[in-house]
Design a protein around this motif. Structure first.
Motif, mmCIF file in Angstrom:
data_model
loop_
_atom_site.group_PDB
_atom_site.id
_atom_site.type_symbol
_atom_site.label_atom_id
_atom_site.label_comp_id
_atom_site.label_asym_id
_atom_site.label_seq_id
_atom_site.Cartn_x
_atom_site.Cartn_y
_atom_site.Cartn_z
ATOM 1 N N HIS A 28 -1.574 -2.447 -5.224
ATOM 2 C CA HIS A 28 -2.805 -2.191 -4.458
ATOM 3 C C HIS A 28 -3.911 -1.444 -5.202
ATOM 4 N N GLU A 29 -3.625 -0.722 -6.287
ATOM 5 C CA GLU A 29 -4.683 -0.030 -7.014
ATOM 6 C C GLU A 29 -4.691 -0.476 -8.473
ATOM 7 N N ASN A 61 -9.401 7.265 4.094
ATOM 8 C CA ASN A 61 -9.530 6.643 2.772
ATOM 9 C C ASN A 61 -10.933 6.050 2.616
ATOM 10 N N GLY A 73 0.823 -1.220 0.000
ATOM 11 C CA GLY A 73 0.000 0.000 0.000
ATOM 12 C C GLY A 73 0.851 1.262 0.000
ATOM 13 N N THR A 90 2.848 3.102 -8.934
ATOM 14 C CA THR A 90 1.938 1.981 -8.721
ATOM 15 C C THR A 90 2.104 1.025 -9.886
ATOM 16 N N ASP A 112 -3.277 4.379 0.276
ATOM 17 C CA ASP A 112 -3.073 4.771 -1.127
ATOM 18 C C ASP A 112 -2.496 6.182 -1.220
#
Ligand SMILES: [Mn+2]
Length: 266
Positions: free
Chosen positions: A224-225, A194, A149, A240, A183
């Motif tokens: 994570h995204e 979040n 994260g 990311t 994030d």
């Protein structure tokens, strides 16, 4: 094509992986390497993982998996067992970090617990939980902090990561939990609650750049995204990487090649 190993083989694999993870620090600090491959969320996409090994094992010095091997996709068992097997075979080359989906908090709702029950029987899921609870949380290589994260409230120094006690099932340690769930948002400052839910935060640009500078880092590589392979932000210091295929996105991987970051689609 995927092969489910026998229940006995999976139990042994999970026990061996537990011992391997227990022998490693919570923050794995690695010597600089010429070529490092970073892989983000695979979520049961064992075809992507197979491609990572078949195309890159001989070409890179290190492969770091940044969590989320199970849930969402249908081949979580196959994906995870493949990654753990390779990590045990090539301890110096394959690093496996924990994601927020390596936890009973998500497995009940996103499919992995059911998948395990169907493929291997109901009583083996606890063996997975046990192995998840001991997984290392982060790594540092070539100046990059690598974590599922990202940074957490109260985390100021990398030394703090090694003070986090494992095993931790959910995890309950707040810094560990946020490292797996938070994030980045470059338009924000500080830590902001979040939308993912209680205890999760967005980390803003000011606190992120300070963390990077205070710890003499070049940047943060995280997962994570969902992204079409990648997202770069905060002056390209936070990257990311997304390595699954759901939502019509392409599976990406990042190659650090003699200190140049290259983007690859798998
Ligand atoms: Mn995740």
């Amino acid at each position: 094509m995927s092969t489910v190993n026998s229940k006995e083989e999976v139990i042994k694999l999970l026990d061996d992986a537990y011992s391997l993870f227990e022998s490693l620090p919570t923050l794995i600090e690695l010597p600089n390497k010429p070529r490092v491959l970073f892989v983000g969320d695979t979520h049961g996409a064992d075809d992507v993982t197979r491609k990572v090994f078949s195309e890159f094992s001989d070409k890179v010095d290190l492969i770091i998996f940044i969590g989320d091997y199970v849930d969402r996709g249908v081949n979580g068992v196959e994906n995870l067992t493949l990654i753990l097997s390779r990590a045990l075979q090539e301890k110096d080359k394959v690093i496996v970090l924990r994601g927020n989906h390596e936890s009973p908090l998500t497995n009940e709702y996103y499919g992995f617990k059911n998948e395990v029950s169907k493929k291997l029987g109901e009583d083996i899921y606890e063996n997975f939980v046990r192995t998840f609870s001991i997984m290392p949380l982060a790594a540092v290589v070539n100046g990059y902090f690598c974590v599922h994260g990202g940074i957490a409230r109260g985390l100021h120094s990398l030394d703090q990561v090694n003070a986090i006690q494992r095993p931790d099932v959910n995890p309950d340690n707040e810094i560990a939990f946020e490292m797996l769930w938070n994030d980045p948002r470059e338009e924000l400052d500080g830590f902001v609650p979040n939308i993912r839910g209680e205890g999760t935060y967005f980390y803003g640009k000011d606190v992120t750049l300070k963390f990077i500078e205070d710890n003499n880092l070049l940047g943060i590589i995280r997962a994570h995204e969902v992204a079409d392979g990648f997202r770069f932000e905060m002056d390209n210091k936070v990257i990311t990487v997304f390595s699954s295929r759901y939502h019509g996105m392409r599976a990406g991987a990042l190659l650090l090649n003699n200190n140049n970051l290259e983007t690859i689609f798998l």
